[in-house]
Design a protein around this motif. Structure first.
Motif, PDB file in Angstrom:
ATOM      1  N   LYS A 154      -8.076   6.567   3.934  1.00 56.98           N
ATOM      2  CA  LYS A 154      -9.189   5.774   3.558  1.00 56.98           C
ATOM      3  C   LYS A 154      -9.389   5.437   2.234  1.00 56.98           C
ATOM      4  CE  LYS A 154     -11.796   5.984   7.938  1.00 56.98           C
ATOM      5  NZ  LYS A 154     -13.215   6.228   8.567  1.00 56.98           N
ATOM      6  N   GLU A 158      -8.518   1.852  -0.027  1.00 53.77           N
ATOM      7  CA  GLU A 158      -9.437   1.236  -0.727  1.00 53.77           C
ATOM      8  C   GLU A 158      -9.080   1.039  -2.220  1.00 53.77           C
ATOM      9  OE1 GLU A 158     -14.304   1.730  -2.114  1.00 53.77           O
ATOM     10  OE2 GLU A 158     -13.378   3.356  -0.926  1.00 53.77           O
ATOM     11  N   THR A 162      -8.499  -2.682  -3.857  1.00 50.29           N
ATOM     12  CA  THR A 162      -9.513  -3.080  -4.591  1.00 50.29           C
ATOM     13  C   THR A 162      -9.348  -2.681  -6.143  1.00 50.29           C
ATOM     14  OG1 THR A 162     -11.002  -1.139  -4.231  1.00 50.29           O
ATOM     15  CG2 THR A 162     -11.407  -2.716  -2.948  1.00 50.29           C
ATOM     16  N   ASN A 261     -13.400  -4.196   6.917  1.00 48.21           N
ATOM     17  CA  ASN A 261     -13.722  -3.581   5.585  1.00 48.21           C
ATOM     18  C   ASN A 261     -13.377  -3.878   4.236  1.00 48.21           C
ATOM     19  OD1 ASN A 261     -14.928  -0.595   6.869  1.00 48.21           O
ATOM     20  ND2 ASN A 261     -13.219  -1.275   8.120  1.00 48.21           N
ATOM     21  N   PHE A 262     -12.563  -4.933   4.362  1.00 44.26           N
ATOM     22  CA  PHE A 262     -11.917  -5.328   2.964  1.00 44.26           C
ATOM     23  C   PHE A 262     -11.899  -6.897   3.034  1.00 44.26           C
ATOM     24  CE2 PHE A 262     -10.153  -1.292   3.584  1.00 44.26           C
ATOM     25  CZ  PHE A 262     -10.638  -0.577   2.423  1.00 44.26           C
TER      26      PHE A 262
END
Length: 323
Positions: A154, A158, A162, A261-262
């Motif tokens: 995870k 991320e 990002t 989530n993104f």
């Protein structure tokens, strides 16, 4: 993205068949081939495997011309019947289009049955992906990895989505990618050499493997092992420059997790996650529009050369999505 040719073709992957193969045998060997290819294989490669099985079983008439279209339909029927068998087990073989498009994929396809079919197969970006339907995204990770491994995975996702996914000024001598070449070819054909100078911006969805070693989730040794395991699973890929990105199988199996989530761009043509292709910078905060390389080719030819929801052209308001 992983080199589409090196992972799925080669005579060592073709199953030895007997002259007494039944249709059930054929489907069993086709499934075995898909699994040998780590659960993702191009349609052309699977079709060439299928034709080899049929030829070894003596089902081709002497001097019978092979129609790839007809045999592709037979292959599709076999996959449909396989899915009926797999359904009680909560698995499915899903057909998807590779984000890099048919020209890119076809150039990397090795035809290892040249004695049966002309080497110049029609361009084709379709892939078959063996997917698990039983669990949601969280459970798919939990069934394969420890809690610490999941924490690292995870954290890595991320960072990939990002850390460098902001809009950057594009300098041709500093960035190289097959995505850039394919997008340029499509837009140059649309606008003409004299009017197309390339896009001015890019967004990266890749990260250096060394940066993923700076983790507190697991040991560096385990991180290296896990990155290898995830590459074997076709969830991650490593570029020739050592950068890590999300591979096709992950984007298919974990789409819900990524969307929830993104702030990932979705393709206006096929509604899948876009990490390889082009994104529109116009009104990006309101509409995170994008197009895969293959979808971009169709879009500029048959729909428009303007960013969706904008009066600006792709050359004016587009950015390379390099993933």
């Amino acid at each position: 993205m992983t080199d589409t040719g090196s992972d799925e073709t080669g005579t060592d992957r073709v199953v030895e068949a007997s002259p007494y193969l039944t249709d059930l045998d054929v489907r069993r060997y086709l499934l075995q081939f898909i699994l040998q290819c780590k659960g993702i294989v191009s349609e052309n490669s699977l079709l060439s495997c299928y034709l080899t099985l049929e030829n070894d079983a003596g089902r081709f008439l002497k001097d019978e011309p092979l129609s790839l279209t007809a045999w592709r339909l037979k292959l599709t029927d076999h996959v449909s019947k396989l899915n009926l068998q797999l359904s009680p087990l909560n698995y499915r073989i899903t057909m998807v289009n590779h984000p890099m498009g048919k020209s890119y994929v076809s150039r990397r396809f090795e035809n290892f049955i040249t004695d049966l079919v002309d080497a110049n197969w029609p361009p084709n970006a379709r892939f078959y992906v063996y997917t698990n339907l039983k669990y949601d995204s969280q459970m798919k990770m939990a069934t394969s990895f420890s809690a610490a491994d999941i924490g690292f995975l995870k954290w890595s996702i991320e960072k990939i989505l990002t850390e460098s996914s902001y809009v950057q000024q594009f300098e041709r001598e500093e960035e190289s990618s097959d995505v850039i070449d394919e997008v340029d070819n499509i837009l140059r054909e649309k606008y003409g050499d004299e009017h197309y100078a390339g896009l001015k911006h890019f967004v990266s969805y890749r990260i250096g493997s060394g940066e993923l070693m700076q983790t507190n989730e697991i040991t560096q040794t385990r991180a290296e092992e896990l990155l290898f395991e995830l590459s074997e699973r076709k969830w991650l890929y490593r570029s020739p420059e050592g950068k890590i990105g999300l591979d096709v199988r992950f984007l298919i199996e974990m789409k819900d997790y990524l969307v929830e989530n993104f702030d990932v761009p979705l393709c206006v043509h096929c509604n899948e996650v876009v990490l390889q292709g082009i994104i529109c910078l116009e009104a990006r905060e309101e509409h995170n529009y994008g197009l895969h390389v293959g979808c971009l080719e169709h879009y500029v030819k048959h729909v428009s050369d303007k960013c969706p929801g904008s009066d600006k052209t792709f050359q004016e308001a587009g950015a390379y999505a390099i993933g």
